[in-house]
Design an enzyme around this catalytic site. Structure first.
Site, short mmCIF file in Angstrom:
data_model
loop_
_atom_site.label_atom_id
_atom_site.label_comp_id
_atom_site.label_asym_id
_atom_site.label_seq_id
_atom_site.Cartn_x
_atom_site.Cartn_y
_atom_site.Cartn_z
N ASP A 48 -4.50 7.84 3.27
CA ASP A 48 -4.18 6.48 3.66
C ASP A 48 -5.03 6.08 4.87
OD1 ASP A 48 -2.89 4.06 3.73
OD2 ASP A 48 -1.12 4.82 4.78
N GLU A 49 -5.17 4.77 5.10
CA GLU A 49 -5.90 4.24 6.25
C GLU A 49 -7.30 4.87 6.37
OE1 GLU A 49 -4.64 1.78 7.54
OE2 GLU A 49 -2.46 1.94 7.75
N ARG A 80 0.61 -9.23 10.95
CA ARG A 80 1.91 -8.56 11.12
C ARG A 80 3.05 -9.54 10.92
NH1 ARG A 80 0.27 -4.49 9.60
NH2 ARG A 80 -1.59 -5.74 9.26
N GLN A 94 -9.22 -3.97 8.63
CA GLN A 94 -8.25 -3.47 9.60
C GLN A 94 -8.74 -2.21 10.31
OE1 GLN A 94 -3.94 -3.93 8.42
NE2 GLN A 94 -4.84 -4.26 6.40
N LYS A 154 0.82 -1.22 0.00
CA LYS A 154 0.00 0.00 0.00
C LYS A 154 0.85 1.27 0.00
CE LYS A 154 -2.13 0.55 3.86
NZ LYS A 154 -1.43 1.65 4.57
N THR A 155 1.87 1.31 0.86
CA THR A 155 2.71 2.50 0.93
C THR A 155 3.45 2.71 -0.38
OG1 THR A 155 3.00 2.14 3.30
CG2 THR A 155 4.53 3.65 2.24
#
Length: 705
Positions: free
Chosen positions: A218-219, A599, A249, A34-35
Site C-alpha cells: 500500500d502507499e 480529507r 499523494q 483503496k483499503t
C-alpha cells in the site's frame, strides 16, 4: 464467496480484487476504497486456494495495518496473512535471519531521541564540534542521502571526495560502531540491513519469496529506494506483486520517498495490469472539483479523474483574516456553529503546515471551551519520565544498550555520579567489555571505593531481579519496575511538578496492559519494538469527542466531515524551505495541499492571514499561489478597511527587467494575476528568486537592453 464480494465492489475495484497472477498497479485516488480493495483482495486470494501464510500485505503506519487486520476479520477471512508496516516486516526478517545479517536477534531499536544522543556522541568521539557539524544535519545526511539509498560506511568512504563528505564518513563510521556495540539498530538500518540480506543471501531471498508468494504494498508512492529494492527482491521469484497508491499523494520526498517508484512501475514490470480507482466515496463534488483544479497544475503525475459519488454539497469556503488571532477566533466560532447544528467534535479537524501554527488555534479553542487533541503521538514517548521507563525496559532485553544504561544508572539519584561512571567506562574500554559487564564486575575495579561499589552492586542486582520476570505480560513488569526502581517515589516527592509525569507513566502502563490483552503471545521485546515504530497518526484517538489538530503530513490517510486548513500563505504553504526554482519541490507542496483538501467529506474551510507573527515579528504575508490555482477571486476577500488601494491593471510580463530597492536588478520570470494581491516572481542578478506581492514590491521597470 466471490459473488458476495462482487456485489460490494465497483467494476474497477472488482478488476483489482480478482486479479490473480502477475504484477498489478492500482492507481487509487483519495476516498476511492483503496483499503477495501486490499482487504477484499486478500480474501479473494484465499478463496482461490492461496494459503494465508503465503500472503504479505505491507503499509506505512501501524494504524493502517491494524485497520487492514480488523477488516479481514470482519470478512471472516482465515487468519495467517502477514499484515504489517515495512519496518515491522524488516524486524521480523532480521530477527529470523539475524546471524546472516550479522546482528544479534535481541537487538533493540533507537528512536529519534536515541539517535540524536548517539550522533552527538559520534561527533564528539571524532573530535569535532557540533556547531560546525550539527547533529540534525548529520543525521539527515546519513538517513536520507546514505542509508535510504543503500550506501553503507565503506561505500561512502570510497566515494567521499571533499572535506565535508570525508568528515561525514568518519562520523557515519563511528555512529554505526556505537549502534553495533549497543546491539541496536535505527529505523533506516532496519531497511538497509534487510535489503543487503536479500541481496547477499539468495537462499534467504528465495525462502522469503516462496513464503510470501503474493505481495501487496500500500502507499507505494511513499516508498524509498531501500523499500523499493526489498519489494523487488521479494517478488522477483514469482512476479506476484500488487501495489496501490496515488502519485498525487506522494508527500514524503524530504524523508527519502521517491515518486518515480510508482510512476515507473510499468517499466519495472512490463506485463503489469493497471487499474484506476477513480470513483470517490468520501467527498462532495465541490470539494473534488477544488482538489482536481489544484492538482492539475502538477506535471509529474498519472492522469486520473476524481469522480464524485456524492452530490455537490456546500461551497468550499475561503476566508482572509487580519492576523492569526482573528483566524483562530473565527475558526473557533465556526466549530461552535457546526456543533450547534449537530456536528461531532471528533469529526472536525484543523490542518496546518508547521506545528508552531497550533498555538493561536489552541488558545482560541481553550477560550471558547472547545475540547481538542493534538495528534502528535511521538512526543508522548519523548517525555523524560517515559524515556526513563523505556530505558529501564530496554536494558532488560538488551543490556548492551549503553545509552539506555547511562540514562538510568543514576535515575532516580542513587549516588552513582559522573566520576564513578567515567571510571566504569574506562574499565570497560580497557577490558574490551560492555558497560553492563563492567557493572557486574564492579568488585574487581580498583579505582572505585567501597561505597560506590555497593551502590552499583545493588543497582545491578535490581536489574537482574527484573530480568527473571521477562516471560510474562509487560504491564505487571512495568508497574513493578516503576515502584522498585524508585521512580514512582521520586515523582511523588516532586509534588505538583511530578503530578503530570505520574499520570503519563500510568498511561504508559495502561498502554502496556492493552498490548498484553491484544497480543497473542506478549513479550517485552515485541512491545518495545511496537513502541519504537510508532508514528504521529498512531496516537490519534477517534473515540474521544475532541477537535483534532495536526500537520498536513499527519493528516494523510484520515478523513473528517469538516476540515479547516489554515495559514495558506507563501512561506507556509508552500513552505519557505521550498526551492521555487525546483519544480519537484513545488509540486510536492501542492500535493500536500491536495492531501489536506481531500480529507474533507462535506465541509472545507481554507484561510490565510494578511499578517502573521513570525519569530516574534508581525509581518505582512502573501496569499499562497495555490489559492490562485483554486480559482479564488481575491477581490471578494478584500476587506474595505484594509487600507490599501486595489490595483486593477499590470503589465509586468516574463522577461521584463526590473529594479528593486533591496535586491537590485532582476528579470520577471512569472506573473500571477490575483487581482489586488497579484504576485510577480523575479530572478535577481544576485541569483536569488523572490515571489513579491506587486502592490508592496515597489518595482521599477527597466527598458530591456
Amino acid at each position: 464467496m466471490n459473488d458476495t464480494l462482487s456485489q460490494q465492489l465497483t467494476p474497477s475495484q472488482k478488476k483489482a480484487v480478482f486479479h490473480l497472477e502477475g504484477p498489478l498497479l492500482v492507481i487509487a485516488g483519495p476516498g476511492s476504497g483503496k483499503t477495501r480493495v486490499i482487504t477484499y483482495r486478500i480474501a479473494a486470494l484465499i478463496d482461490t486456494g492461496i494459503r494465508p501464510f503465503n500472503i504479505c500485505a505491507i503499509t506505512f503506519t501501524n494504524k493502517a495495518a491494524d485497520e487492514m487486520r480488523q477488516r479481514t476479520i470482519t470478512l471472516e477471512t482465515p487468519a495467517g496473512a502477514h499484515i504489517s508496516t515495512f519496518h515491522s516486516l524488516c524486524v521480523t526478517i532480521l530477527r529470523q535471519f539475524a546471524a546472516k545479517a550479522g546482528i544479534h536477534p535481541n537487538f533493540t531499536i533507537y528512536n529519534e531521541s536515541d539517535q540524536t544522543r548517539c550522533i552527538k556522541q559520534a561527533i564528539k568521539d571524532c573530535g569535532l564540534d557540533t556547531t560546525n557539524f550539527p547533529p540534525a544535519r548529520c543525521l539527515d545526511a546519513i538517513s536520507n542521502r546514505l542509508k535510504n539509498n543503500l550506501i553503507d560506511v565503506d561505500s561512502f568512504k570510497s566515494q567521499a571526495d571533499d572535506f565535508f563528505s570525508e568528515t561525514l564518513a568518519r562520523i557515519y563510521a563511528r555512529y554505526q560502531q556505537i549502534l553495533s556495540q549497543a546491539n541496536t539498530l535505527d529505523f533506516d538500518d532496519l531497511l538497509m540491513k534487510t535489503a543487503f540480506l536479500l541481496r547477499d543471501h539468495p537462499d534467504v531471498c528465495s525462502e522469503l519469496g516462496n513464503r510470501f508468494r503474493f505481495l501487496l504494498i500500500d502507499e507505494y508512492q511513499d516508498t524509498n529506494y531501500a523499500q523499493y529494492k526489498i519489494a523487488k527482491a521479494l517478488a522477483s521469484a514469482h512476479n506476484n506483486i500488487c501495489v496501490t497508491g496515488d502519485p498525487d499523494q506522494s508527500i514524503y520526498r524530504w524523508r527519502g520517498a521517491d515518486i518515480r517508484n510508482i510512476l515507473a512501475f510499468e517499466d519495472d514490470w512490463p506485463d503489469a495490469t493497471v487499474v484506476k480507482l477513480e470513483e470517490n466515496f468520501r467527498s462532495t463534488a465541490n470539494i473534488l472539483e477544488t482538489a482536481d483544479r489544484l492538482i492539475s497544475c502538477n506535471l509529474n503525475r498519472k492522469q486520473k479523474r476524481l469522480v464524485p459519488t456524492k452530490p455537490p454539497g456546500q461551497d468550499v469556503i475561503v476566508n482572509a483574516f487580519a492576523d492569526e488571532l482573528e483566524e483562530a477566533q473565527a475558526l473557533a466560532n465556526q466549530v461552535k456553529q457546526l456543533t450547534d447544528n449537530g456536528a461531532s467534535l471528533n469529526d472536525i479537524a484543523v490542518f496546518y503546515r508547521v506545528n508552531a501554527q497550533s498555538r493561536a488555534i489552541e488558545e482560541a479553542l481553550i477560550q471558547n471551551q472547545i475540547p481538542y487533541q493534538i495528534v502528535r503521538g511521538v512526543e508522548f514517548y519523548n517525555r523524560k519520565e517515559i524515556r526513563d521507563m523505556l530505558a529501564y525496559l530496554k536494558i532488560l532485553v538488551n543490556p548492551d544498550d549503553e545509552i539506555a544504561l547511562l540514562r538510568v544508572i543514576n535515575t532516580p539519584a542513587r549516588g552513582i555520579g559522573k566520576t564513578t561512571v567515567d571510571r566504569l567506562r574506562t574499565y570497560a574500554s580497557h577490558k574490551n567489555i560492555t558497560l553492563y559487564e563492567a557493572l557486574k564486575k564492579v568488585g574487581s575495579i580498583d579505582s572505585l571505593s567501597k561505597a560506590p561499589k555497593a551502590k552499583i552492586a545493588a543497582f545491578v542486582n535490581m536489574l537482574e531481579q527484573f530480568k527473571t520476570d521477562l516471560t510474562g505480560q509487560v504491564a505487571p513488569l512495568a508497574e513493578r519496575l516503576f515502584i522498585e526502581s524508585g521512580l514512582q517515589q521520586y515523582l511523588k516527592a516532586a509534588g505538583e511538578d511530578g503530578k503530570n509525569a505520574l499520570e503519563n507513566v500510568n498511561e504508559l502502563i495502561n498502554a502496556a496492559a492493552q498490548y498484553d490483552h491484544q497480543a497473542e503471545k506478549p513479550t517485552l521485546l515485541d512491545y518495545l519494538q511496537q513502541i519504537s515504530l510508532v508514528s504521529d497518526v498512531d496516537a490519534y484517538d477517534t473515540s474521544i469527542d475532541r477537535v483534532a489538530l495536526m500537520t498536513l503530513h499527519t493528516a494523510k490517510g484520515l478523513e473528517f466531515e469538516n476540515v479547516f486548513i489554515v495559514g495558506v500563505e507563501e512561506g507556509l504553504l508552500p513552505h519557505e524551505r521550498t526551492n521555487t526554482d525546483d519544480a519537484d519541490d513545488l509540486e510536492e507542496e501542492r500535493r500536500l495541499f491536495f492531501v489536506g483538501i481531500t480529507r474533507a467529506k462535506s465541509g472545507l474551510y481554507i484561510s490565510y492571514a494578511r499578517y502573521r507573527t513570525i519569530r516574534g515579528q508581525l509581518l505582512r504575508t502573501i496569499p499562497s499561489q495555490f489559492l490562485f490555482e483554486l480559482g479564488i477571486n481575491f477581490a471578494e476577500l478584500t476587506q474595505e478597511d484594509d487600507g490599501f488601494s486595489v490595483i486593477t491593471q499590470y503589465d509586468f510580463n516574463p522577461g521584463q527587467m526590473v529594479q528593486h530597492g533591496s535586491f537590485g536588478l532582476g528579470t520577471v520570470t512569472e506573473f500571477i494575476d490575483m487581482g489586488e494581491n497579484s504576485i510577480v516572481v523575479v530572478k535577481f542578478n544576485t541569483g536569488q528568486t523572490k515571489s513579491l506581492m506587486l502592490k508592496y514590491a515597489n518595482l521599477s521597470k527597466i527598458d530591456n537592453i
